[in-house]
Design a protein around this motif. Structure first.
Motif, short mmCIF file in Angstrom:
data_model
loop_
_atom_site.label_atom_id
_atom_site.label_comp_id
_atom_site.label_asym_id
_atom_site.label_seq_id
_atom_site.Cartn_x
_atom_site.Cartn_y
_atom_site.Cartn_z
N GLU A 248 0.75 -1.10 -0.09
CA GLU A 248 -0.07 0.13 -0.13
C GLU A 248 0.95 1.28 0.07
O GLU A 248 2.05 1.41 0.51
N VAL A 249 0.42 2.09 -0.77
CA VAL A 249 0.98 3.60 -0.70
C VAL A 249 0.08 4.68 -0.50
O VAL A 249 -1.09 4.60 -0.57
N THR A 250 0.65 5.80 0.09
CA THR A 250 -0.05 6.87 0.14
C THR A 250 0.31 8.06 -0.88
O THR A 250 1.67 8.58 -0.33
N ILE B 217 -3.98 0.60 -3.23
CA ILE B 217 -3.63 -0.84 -2.92
C ILE B 217 -2.87 -1.16 -4.21
O ILE B 217 -3.60 -1.27 -5.26
N LEU B 218 -1.70 -1.89 -3.96
CA LEU B 218 -1.04 -2.27 -5.51
C LEU B 218 -1.19 -3.87 -5.23
O LEU B 218 -1.73 -4.57 -4.36
N SER B 219 -0.82 -4.44 -6.43
CA SER B 219 -1.04 -5.87 -6.82
C SER B 219 0.19 -6.50 -7.13
O SER B 219 0.66 -6.36 -8.64
N ARG B 220 0.97 -7.28 -6.52
CA ARG B 220 2.09 -8.06 -7.02
C ARG B 220 1.69 -9.28 -7.88
O ARG B 220 2.49 -9.86 -8.36
N LYS C 135 3.47 15.67 -3.73
CA LYS C 135 4.24 16.23 -2.53
C LYS C 135 5.11 15.15 -2.25
O LYS C 135 6.35 15.00 -1.83
N SER C 136 4.52 13.77 -2.34
CA SER C 136 5.17 12.71 -1.67
C SER C 136 4.53 11.50 -2.05
O SER C 136 3.13 11.37 -2.38
N VAL C 137 5.18 10.36 -2.17
CA VAL C 137 4.68 9.01 -2.38
C VAL C 137 5.40 8.02 -1.25
O VAL C 137 6.45 7.96 -1.25
#
Length: 298
Positions: free
Chosen positions: A36-38, A53-56, A291-293
């Motif tokens: 997960e990233v914001t 939500i990412l998916s490997r 601004k950021s990941v």
């Protein structure tokens, strides 16, 4: 005496639990199918956090690449360079005054490796001997021969996070790729020479804000917005919409930038000089800044 002994036992036990917990956390970093990233977007003086939500399972190489760029701070300060009715495109441009400037991707990631003492995972090289890494990604989508027998977790619908690549024209450049399937569908051969066109994604990505996307076979969906209604519809997109309503009729939220040169810093000179261009609708007076990941779950 007994009390001191109990304290020592408790301390040892706590240390063991912390060690076990640390191992568990580390294991989680390497085994989660859904990191997960914001992404924090800054717009009109306010910050808007959007969780993804990412998916490997769908795109292991793309997810790894994105996470590594995020951890290195590559995306911080870049802007949404193309604001369309169905997508927010970002990941490769910054604003200098009122000028939209393409990031020299290859030089930037090499500098980050030196500065931060890190090594980016490689899956594409310019030569068959794999001595010249390109820091791009093996295209994990069906037009590049990547099929999944058991289907995908994600689809190209509203909220999709998509890694894309710029047009490489009709050139015949070949690159050596490390297949995400380890060669299972390539006679067991992990490495394969393939066309550069579909194995050239660097850092560009977009969030799809429309309803349906017709060409998902050519792009890699590797994540989705976790709470689209709250964080996009009622969050960032509402803020943009509210701002647009304050503009005079003759004003525009975006500036039309036509014939913007692509691939200025590509590794292959033939791609640099191919004369390929694109048209962008860029928010300049009131930019949307990444601004950021931040990776919140590995």
């Amino acid at each position: 005496m007994k009390k001191n002994l109990l304290r020592r036992v408790f301390a040892v036990g706590t240390t063991a639990l912390v060690a076990v917990g640390s191992v568990a956390m580390f294991a989680g970093c390497t085994t989660s199918n859904n990191p997960e990233v914001t992404i924090t977007y800054t717009f009109n003086g306010e910050d808007y956090e959007v969780d993804y939500i990412l998916s490997r399972i769908d795109a292991p190489r793309t997810v790894q690449h994105f996470i590594e760029l995020a951890d290195a701070g590559f995306y911080d300060g870049l802007v949404v360079h193309d604001y369309q009715s169905n997508a927010l495109y970002t990941g490769g441009y910054k604003l200098e005054g009122r000028d939209l400037v393409e990031v020299d991707y290859l030089s930037t990631v090499k500098a980050l490796e030196q500065e931060k003492g890190i090594t980016f995972t490689q899956s594409v090289w310019a030569d068959e001997a794999r001595t010249v890494p390109l820091y791009s990604v093996y295209g994990e989508f069906s037009k590049n021969g990547v099929e999944q027998e058991n289907g995908k977790e994600l689809s190209a619908t509203q909220g999709a996070l998509v890694m894309y690549y710029t047009d490489k024209g009709t050139g015949s450049e070949q690159v050596c790729v490390s297949r995400a399937d380890g060669g299972a569908d390539n006679d067991g051969e992990e490495y394969q020479m393939l066309g550069y066109k579909y194995n050239s994604a660097t850092s560009l990505f977009y969030t799809f804000t429309g309803e349906t996307f017709s060409d998902s076979a050519s792009y890699c969906v590797f994540g989705k917005v976790a709470d689209y209604e709250s964080q996009m519809t009622d969050g960032l997109l509402k803020a943009i919409s509210d701002y647009i309503e304050t503009l005079d009729e003759d004003d525009s939220f975006t500036e039309s930038l036509t014939n913007q040169k692509l691939n200025s810093y590509d590794y292959f000179p033939s791609v640099q000089t191919a004369g390929l261009t694109a048209d962008f609708k860029t928010p300049i007076d009131m930019p949307i800044v990444v601004k950021s990941v931040r990776v919140t779950k590995y």
